[in-house]
Write a protein that holds these residues in place. Structure first.
Motif, PDB file in Angstrom:
ATOM      1  N   LYS A 258       0.828  -1.201   0.000  1.00 10.60           N
ATOM      2  CA  LYS A 258       0.000   0.000   0.000  1.00 10.60           C
ATOM      3  C   LYS A 258       0.871   1.263   0.000  1.00 10.60           C
ATOM      4  O   LYS A 258       0.499   2.277  -0.573  1.00 10.60           O
ATOM      5  CB  LYS A 258      -0.868  -0.037   1.260  1.00 10.60           C
ATOM      6  CG  LYS A 258      -2.147   0.729   1.146  1.00 10.60           C
ATOM      7  CD  LYS A 258      -3.067   0.413   2.344  1.00 10.60           C
ATOM      8  CE  LYS A 258      -3.955   1.574   2.663  1.00 10.60           C
ATOM      9  NZ  LYS A 258      -3.839   2.066   4.035  1.00 10.60           N
ATOM     10  N   GLY A 259       2.031   1.159   0.627  1.00  6.52           N
ATOM     11  CA  GLY A 259       2.922   2.316   0.716  1.00  6.52           C
ATOM     12  C   GLY A 259       3.327   2.864  -0.638  1.00  6.52           C
ATOM     13  O   GLY A 259       3.571   4.061  -0.780  1.00  6.52           O
ATOM     14  N   GLN A 260       3.395   2.003  -1.652  1.00  5.09           N
ATOM     15  CA  GLN A 260       3.760   2.475  -2.988  1.00  5.09           C
ATOM     16  C   GLN A 260       2.676   3.375  -3.554  1.00  5.09           C
ATOM     17  O   GLN A 260       2.966   4.398  -4.171  1.00  5.09           O
ATOM     18  CB  GLN A 260       3.997   1.277  -3.918  1.00  5.09           C
ATOM     19  CG  GLN A 260       5.202   0.442  -3.546  1.00  5.09           C
ATOM     20  CD  GLN A 260       6.491   1.162  -3.818  1.00  5.09           C
ATOM     21  OE1 GLN A 260       6.706   1.712  -4.890  1.00  5.09           O
ATOM     22  NE2 GLN A 260       7.376   1.199  -2.854  1.00  5.09           N
ATOM     23  N   GLU A 262       0.579   5.080  -1.745  1.00  3.86           N
ATOM     24  CA  GLU A 262       0.548   6.300  -0.934  1.00  3.86           C
ATOM     25  C   GLU A 262       1.677   7.239  -1.311  1.00  3.86           C
ATOM     26  O   GLU A 262       1.483   8.454  -1.397  1.00  3.86           O
ATOM     27  CB  GLU A 262       0.636   5.933   0.547  1.00  3.86           C
ATOM     28  CG  GLU A 262      -0.628   5.261   1.035  1.00  3.86           C
ATOM     29  CD  GLU A 262      -0.581   4.893   2.500  1.00  3.86           C
ATOM     30  OE1 GLU A 262       0.513   4.970   3.099  1.00  3.86           O
ATOM     31  OE2 GLU A 262      -1.634   4.525   3.030  1.00  3.86           O
ATOM     32  N   ALA A 263       2.866   6.668  -1.544  1.00  2.00           N
ATOM     33  CA  ALA A 263       3.990   7.524  -1.921  1.00  2.00           C
ATOM     34  C   ALA A 263       3.695   8.224  -3.234  1.00  2.00           C
ATOM     35  O   ALA A 263       3.975   9.413  -3.399  1.00  2.00           O
ATOM     36  CB  ALA A 263       5.269   6.694  -2.022  1.00  2.00           C
ATOM     37  N   ALA A 264       3.110   7.476  -4.182  1.00  2.00           N
ATOM     38  CA  ALA A 264       2.775   8.073  -5.474  1.00  2.00           C
ATOM     39  C   ALA A 264       1.744   9.190  -5.298  1.00  2.00           C
ATOM     40  O   ALA A 264       1.874  10.268  -5.875  1.00  2.00           O
ATOM     41  CB  ALA A 264       2.251   7.007  -6.431  1.00  2.00           C
ATOM     42  N   GLN A 265       0.735   8.922  -4.472  1.00  2.00           N
ATOM     43  CA  GLN A 265      -0.284   9.945  -4.222  1.00  2.00           C
ATOM     44  C   GLN A 265       0.324  11.168  -3.557  1.00  2.00           C
ATOM     45  O   GLN A 265       0.043  12.304  -3.934  1.00  2.00           O
ATOM     46  CB  GLN A 265      -1.365   9.392  -3.292  1.00  2.00           C
ATOM     47  CG  GLN A 265      -2.381   8.527  -3.980  1.00  2.00           C
ATOM     48  CD  GLN A 265      -3.376   7.940  -2.986  1.00  2.00           C
ATOM     49  OE1 GLN A 265      -3.387   8.316  -1.821  1.00  2.00           O
ATOM     50  NE2 GLN A 265      -4.193   7.035  -3.459  1.00  2.00           N
ATOM     51  N   ALA A 266       1.159  10.905  -2.562  1.00  5.53           N
ATOM     52  CA  ALA A 266       1.722  12.016  -1.794  1.00  5.53           C
ATOM     53  C   ALA A 266       2.580  12.915  -2.670  1.00  5.53           C
ATOM     54  O   ALA A 266       2.744  14.100  -2.392  1.00  5.53           O
ATOM     55  CB  ALA A 266       2.544  11.482  -0.623  1.00  5.53           C
ATOM     56  N   ILE A 278       4.503   3.801 -11.546  1.00  9.31           N
ATOM     57  CA  ILE A 278       4.913   3.187 -10.278  1.00  9.31           C
ATOM     58  C   ILE A 278       4.366   1.771 -10.124  1.00  9.31           C
ATOM     59  O   ILE A 278       5.125   0.824  -9.903  1.00  9.31           O
ATOM     60  CB  ILE A 278       4.401   4.018  -9.076  1.00  9.31           C
ATOM     61  CG1 ILE A 278       4.756   5.487  -9.230  1.00  9.31           C
ATOM     62  CG2 ILE A 278       4.932   3.449  -7.771  1.00  9.31           C
ATOM     63  CD1 ILE A 278       6.215   5.781  -9.248  1.00  9.31           C
ATOM     64  N   GLN A 282       6.057  -2.421 -11.517  1.00  8.67           N
ATOM     65  CA  GLN A 282       6.404  -3.389 -10.480  1.00  8.67           C
ATOM     66  C   GLN A 282       5.517  -4.623 -10.532  1.00  8.67           C
ATOM     67  O   GLN A 282       5.990  -5.748 -10.396  1.00  8.67           O
ATOM     68  CB  GLN A 282       6.262  -2.752  -9.099  1.00  8.67           C
ATOM     69  CG  GLN A 282       7.217  -1.612  -8.854  1.00  8.67           C
ATOM     70  CD  GLN A 282       7.089  -1.092  -7.440  1.00  8.67           C
ATOM     71  OE1 GLN A 282       7.305  -1.798  -6.482  1.00  8.67           O
ATOM     72  NE2 GLN A 282       6.713   0.160  -7.304  1.00  8.67           N
ATOM     73  N   SER A 364      13.413  -3.714  -1.894  1.00  3.76           N
ATOM     74  CA  SER A 364      13.603  -2.773  -0.801  1.00  3.76           C
ATOM     75  C   SER A 364      13.077  -3.326   0.505  1.00  3.76           C
ATOM     76  O   SER A 364      13.349  -2.784   1.555  1.00  3.76           O
ATOM     77  CB  SER A 364      12.925  -1.458  -1.130  1.00  3.76           C
ATOM     78  OG  SER A 364      11.535  -1.620  -1.063  1.00  3.76           O
ATOM     79  N   ARG A 365      12.246  -4.363   0.429  1.00  7.74           N
ATOM     80  CA  ARG A 365      11.801  -4.922   1.714  1.00  7.74           C
ATOM     81  C   ARG A 365      11.672  -6.421   1.621  1.00  7.74           C
ATOM     82  O   ARG A 365      11.685  -6.967   0.564  1.00  7.74           O
ATOM     83  CB  ARG A 365      10.463  -4.313   2.155  1.00  7.74           C
ATOM     84  CG  ARG A 365       9.327  -4.524   1.183  1.00  7.74           C
ATOM     85  CD  ARG A 365       8.114  -3.813   1.688  1.00  7.74           C
ATOM     86  NE  ARG A 365       8.352  -2.401   1.818  1.00  7.74           N
ATOM     87  CZ  ARG A 365       8.214  -1.537   0.809  1.00  7.74           C
ATOM     88  NH1 ARG A 365       7.871  -1.990  -0.352  1.00  7.74           N
ATOM     89  NH2 ARG A 365       8.420  -0.260   0.968  1.00  7.74           N
TER      90      ARG A 365
ATOM     91  N   PHE B  97       7.614   8.738   4.907  1.00  9.50           N
ATOM     92  CA  PHE B  97       6.909   7.635   5.564  1.00  9.50           C
ATOM     93  C   PHE B  97       7.825   6.839   6.475  1.00  9.50           C
ATOM     94  O   PHE B  97       9.044   6.831   6.311  1.00  9.50           O
ATOM     95  CB  PHE B  97       6.341   6.684   4.511  1.00  9.50           C
ATOM     96  CG  PHE B  97       5.341   7.318   3.585  1.00  9.50           C
ATOM     97  CD1 PHE B  97       3.986   7.266   3.860  1.00  9.50           C
ATOM     98  CD2 PHE B  97       5.754   7.952   2.423  1.00  9.50           C
ATOM     99  CE1 PHE B  97       3.069   7.832   3.000  1.00  9.50           C
ATOM    100  CE2 PHE B  97       4.843   8.522   1.562  1.00  9.50           C
ATOM    101  CZ  PHE B  97       3.499   8.458   1.850  1.00  9.50           C
ATOM    102  N   ASN B 101       9.013   3.904   1.568  1.00 13.35           N
ATOM    103  CA  ASN B 101       8.195   3.818   0.358  1.00 13.35           C
ATOM    104  C   ASN B 101       8.887   4.383  -0.875  1.00 13.35           C
ATOM    105  O   ASN B 101       8.273   5.049  -1.695  1.00 13.35           O
ATOM    106  CB  ASN B 101       6.842   4.515   0.547  1.00 13.35           C
ATOM    107  CG  ASN B 101       6.004   3.860   1.617  1.00 13.35           C
ATOM    108  OD1 ASN B 101       6.399   2.815   2.125  1.00 13.35           O
ATOM    109  ND2 ASN B 101       4.885   4.447   1.966  1.00 13.35           N
ATOM    110  N   HIS B 105      11.799  -0.088  -8.276  1.00  7.13           N
ATOM    111  CA  HIS B 105      12.189  -0.377  -9.659  1.00  7.13           C
ATOM    112  C   HIS B 105      12.909   0.799 -10.309  1.00  7.13           C
ATOM    113  O   HIS B 105      13.304   0.708 -11.467  1.00  7.13           O
ATOM    114  CB  HIS B 105      10.959  -0.751 -10.490  1.00  7.13           C
ATOM    115  CG  HIS B 105       9.937   0.352 -10.579  1.00  7.13           C
ATOM    116  ND1 HIS B 105       9.340   0.903  -9.463  1.00  7.13           N
ATOM    117  CD2 HIS B 105       9.430   1.002 -11.645  1.00  7.13           C
ATOM    118  CE1 HIS B 105       8.504   1.844  -9.856  1.00  7.13           C
ATOM    119  NE2 HIS B 105       8.536   1.931 -11.166  1.00  7.13           N
TER     120      HIS B 105
END
Lengths: 365, 255
Positions: A258-260, A262-266, A278, A282, A364-365, B97, B101, B105
Motif C-alpha cells: 500500500k505504501g507504494q 501512498e507515496a505516489a499519491q503524496a 509506479i 512493479q 527494498s523490503r 513515511f 516507500n 524499480h
C-alpha cells in the motif's frame, strides 16, 4: 625462540572434489538418491538410443514421395515435401514472398528494441503494435498496389498460427491490464462490469467461444453482413485470453504494498500516472512468469481454430496425413508439429527468464 | 503569540489549519474534534501512544485519509472531494513515511526526478540537476545511480526526504521517519531533518525522538485516544506536563 611456520595448504580429499566428489554429492548422496539415479539411467539407456536411431540414424531425409522411405526409420520426406503447406497453408505459392516479407519486416522492427542505446523504443513499440498489423494485413490480403487479393480463408499453416497468437497476445495484454484495474476499482459499475466480463469469459471453454463466433454469431447479424471468419476468431481468442490475463495482472497488483500507492499519491501523481509509472512496472515484473504462462497457453490454444474451418499448422498436417499417398506417417507429422510448437514455447520461456533477470533491481523490503 | 515565540522563521500566516476535525473508521471514532493552527516556518512534533491518531491526523493533511467532519485548510486551500484541490495540496505538501516507500524499480535519481518531471512538467535535465542538489543536501549524491534495495535503511530514508524536497514543497510531513531504522542510523536521518528545520521549512513530525523535539520543535503536541491532550513549547512540555496522561507517557518514553 622458535618461529611459527604455517602448514602448507593440502589439496582436499579426492572424494570431495572432482568427478567422484560430484557424483557422490549429487547422484549417490543417499540410498533413495542412488536408487533414483540407477532407475533414471536405466530409463535413459532404454529409450534414448532407439529414439535417436529412429529420428536420425535410420531416417530418410530426401526424396519426393513415400518410395524414398526405405531405411525403416522416420520418414522426414513427408515433412519436407509438404513443408510449404505447413508454413503457408493454402496461400498461393506465387505470393509466398508477401508472407516472407512481413516476417522479415517484423524481425527487422523488433531487433532495435533489444539494442540498449536505441532511443525511440516507445515509438517503435507503438508502431509494432498499431502500425505493423495494418501493414501486414494489407500485405497478406492484397487488393491494393496491384497485389493479387488473397481471401483470409486461404491463410493458413504456421503463418496463421503466428498471426492468431500475436494478435491474441497484443490485444489481450492491454485489455487484461484494464480489466485488472477495473476489478480493483472503487467505482461500483466499473468493478461489476469487469467482474462479470472476467467471470463470463473464464467460465466458457475456448472451443465454445470459437464455435459461437463462427456458427451462432452470423445468425444474429442482419442478412447479408459479411464478418470475416478469421477476424471473429481473433476477437474471440483475444477476449477469452484477456480474462485470464486480467487475473494474472491482478495477482501482481495485490502484491504491491500500500505504501507504494501512498507515496505516489503524496507526490501528487494522478491515478493513471501512478499506475503507469509506479504500480504497473512493479506488478507486471512480478507476474512475468504468469503472463508468459498465459501467452504459451494462448499460442497452443490457437490450434482449436481448426474446428471452425481455419487451417493452422496442425490442421495442415492433419490434412496432409489424410492424403492417400502419405497414409501412415502420422508419427512423423505430429512429431514435427510438437517440435515446432516446442521451439516457440521454449523461446518464450527463455525470453521471460532473461527479462526477469534484467529487470531485477534488488528489493527494498 | 509572536511575543512567546521569538523564532524569526515563524511568520503569522497559518499554513495548516484544522477546525473541529473528526474522522471515523466505520464505527470507530479515530479523530475527535481536532483544532490546530500551524504557522509558516513552524515546526510541530506530535507524540503519543500507538493508536492515538497521530499518524491519521497528518495523513489527513495531504488526504491520504479523508476526514468526515470539520475543515482542513492547507495554505489557503480547503481539502474537499474536489480532486483539483487535493492535487494542488499534494504538490505543496511533502511526506516522508515510516517505511520510506521508495520506488524499488527506479534508481535513486529516478525516484527523485519522477514527480518533478511528470507532475511539475520540469524538463528532465533540470529535474536531474535539482535532484542532485537535494541528494547532496542529504549527503548521498554518490548513490544516485543505485537502486533503493542496495542502500541501508538510513540512506533510503534520506533519499525519501530528498525525493519529497525535489517537489519544492512548502510543508513537510514526517510519519515516524526513524522508527523503522536501526539505532545507529537514526542519527543520520535526524541530522538531515534538523538541517531542514534550520532552513525554515514548515514541518509536522510524528516521532518519539524526544531529543529531536527538544532541539527543533516550536511546539510539542501530545495526542491520546484521538484527541489533542496537551500542546506546549518543548521546554514546558517536558519539564512541566499538565495532564496525567502526558506524565504517564513521558515517564514511559523517557524511562
Amino acid at each position: 625462540m622458535s618461529t611459527h611456520t604455517p602448514h602448507p595448504d593440502l589439496s582436499p580429499p579426492i572424494t570431495n572434489v572432482g568427478v567422484i566428489g560430484w557424483l557422490r554429492t549429487n547422484l549417490f548422496s543417499s540410498w533413495p538418491n542412488a536408487i533414483l539415479t540407477v532407475a533414471a539411467a536405466f530409463v535413459i539407456f532404454a529409450t534414448l538410443p532407439p529414439l535417436i536411431e529412429w529420428a536420425f540414424i535410420k531416417a530418410d531425409w530426401v526424396g519426393d514421395s513415400r518410395d524414398a522411405c526405405t531405411s525403416g526409420g522416420a520418414c522426414w520426406v513427408f515433412v519436407s515435401v509438404r513443408f510449404n503447406q505447413f508454413m503457408y497453408g493454402l496461400y498461393p505459392e506465387a505470393e509466398y514472398w508477401r508472407i516472407n516479407l512481413a516476417g522479415m519486416l517484423i524481425v527487422a522492427l523488433v531487433i532495435p528494441l533489444f539494442v540498449e542505446r536505441f532511443r525511440w523504443k516507445l515509438s517503435l513499440g507503438l508502431f509494432i503494435l498499431v502500425g505493423y498489423p495494418i501493414v501486414a494485413f494489407l500485405l497478406f490480403s492484397g487488393g491494393i498496389l496491384g497485389l493479387e487479393p488473397v481471401e483470409t480463408s486461404r491463410w493458413g499453416g504456421l503463418t496463421l498460427t503466428l498471426i492468431l497468437a500475436s494478435v491474441g497476445m497484443a490485444a489481450s495484454f492491454p485489455l487484461g491490464v484494464l480489466l485488472a484495474l477495473g476489478r480493483r476499482s472503487t467505482m461500483p459499475i466499473v468493478k461489476s462490469v469487469s467482474v462479470v466480463f472476467i467471470e463470463f469469459w473464464r467460465g466458457v471453454p475456448l472451443i465454445t467461444v470459437l464455435f459461437m463466433s463462427s456458427v451462432m454469431l452470423p445468425l444474429f447479424l442482419p442478412e447479408g453482413t459479411h464478418f470475416d471468419k478469421l477476424l471473429r476468431a481473433m476477437i474471440g481468442i483475444s477476449l477469452f485470453q484477456s480474462a485470464y490475463m486480467a487475473e494474472v495482472v491482478r495477482g501482481g497488483l495485490q502484491a504491491i504494498p500500500k505504501g507504494q500507492y501512498e507515496a505516489a499519491q503524496a507526490l501528487g501523481l494522478s491515478f493513471w500516472k501512478s499506475m503507469a509509472l509506479i504500480i504497473m512496472p512493479q506488478a507486471l515484473k512480478l507476474v512475468i512468469p504468469g503472463i508468459v504462462n498465459t501467452f504459451i497457453a494462448l499460442f497452443k490454444d490457437t490450434t482449436l481454430v481448426l474446428i471452425i474451418g481455419l487451417f493452422d499448422m496442425l490442421a495442415m498436417i492433419e490434412a496432409a496425413l489424410a492424403d492417400p499417398n502419405w497414409l501412415g506417417y502420422s508419427v512423423e507429422g505430429l512429431t514435427f508439429a510438437a517440435f515446432v510448437y516446442w521451439v516457440f514455447c521454449f523461446s518464450m520461456s527463455r525470453y521471460s527468464m532473461s527479462l526477469e533477470r534484467k529487470l531485477h533491481t534488488g528489493h527494498s523490503r | 503569540m509572536s511575543d512567546s515565540n521569538p523564532d524569526p522563521a515563524v511568520s503569522e500566516k497559518p499554513m495548516i489549519e484544522l477546525r473541529q476535525v473528526h474522522k471515523w473508521y466505520g464505527q470507530f471514532h479515530v479523530l475527535k474534534d481536532l483544532n490546530l493552527s500551524v504557522k509558516k516556518g513552524e515546526r510541530i512534533v506530535i507524540c503519543g501512544p500507538s493508536g492515538s491518531g497521530k499518524s491519521t491526523m497528518i495523513r489527513c493533511i495531504n488526504r491520504l485519509e479523508e476526514h468526515q467532519r470539520g475543515q482542513i485548510i492547507v495554505d489557503g486551500t480547503e481539502l474537499t472531494d474536489d480532486v483539483k484541490n487535493v492535487d494542488q495540496i499534494r504538490r505543496e505538501v511533502g511526506m516522508v513515511f515510516q517505511h520510506f516507500n521508495l520506488f524499488p524499480h527506479l534508481t535513486v535519481l529516478e525516484n527523485c526526478c519522477l514527480a518533478p518531471i511528470w507532475v511539475r512538467k520540469m524538463p528532465r535535465r533540470e529535474a536531474e540537476a535539482a535532484a542532485m542538489q537535494y541528494l547532496e543536501k542529504v549527503k548521498i549524491p554518490e548513490q544516485a545511480k543505485k537502486y533503493p534495495g542496495q542502500l541501508s535503511g538510513g540512506q533510503q530514508q534520506r533519499v525519501a526526504i530528498a525525493r519529497s524536497l525535489c517537489m519544492n514543497p512548502s510543508i513537510m510531513l514526517f510519519d515516524e521517519p526513524t522508527s523503522a531504522l536501526d539505532p545507529e542510523m537514526i542519527k543520520e536521518v535526524l541530522d538531515t531533518m534538523v538541517e531542514l528545520a534550520e532552513s525554515g521549512m514548515t514541518m509536522m513530525c510524528v516521532t518519539h525522538e524526544m531529543g529531536f523535539a527538544k532541539t527543533v520543535a516550536n511546539r510539542v503536541i501530545f495526542m491520546d485516544g484521538g484527541e489533542i491532550i496537551e500542546e506546549n513549547e518543548p521546554e514546558e512540555f517536558f519539564n512541566n506536563p499538565q495532564s496525567d496522561r502526558t506524565k504517564l507517557f513521558l515517564s514511559q518514553i523517557l524511562g
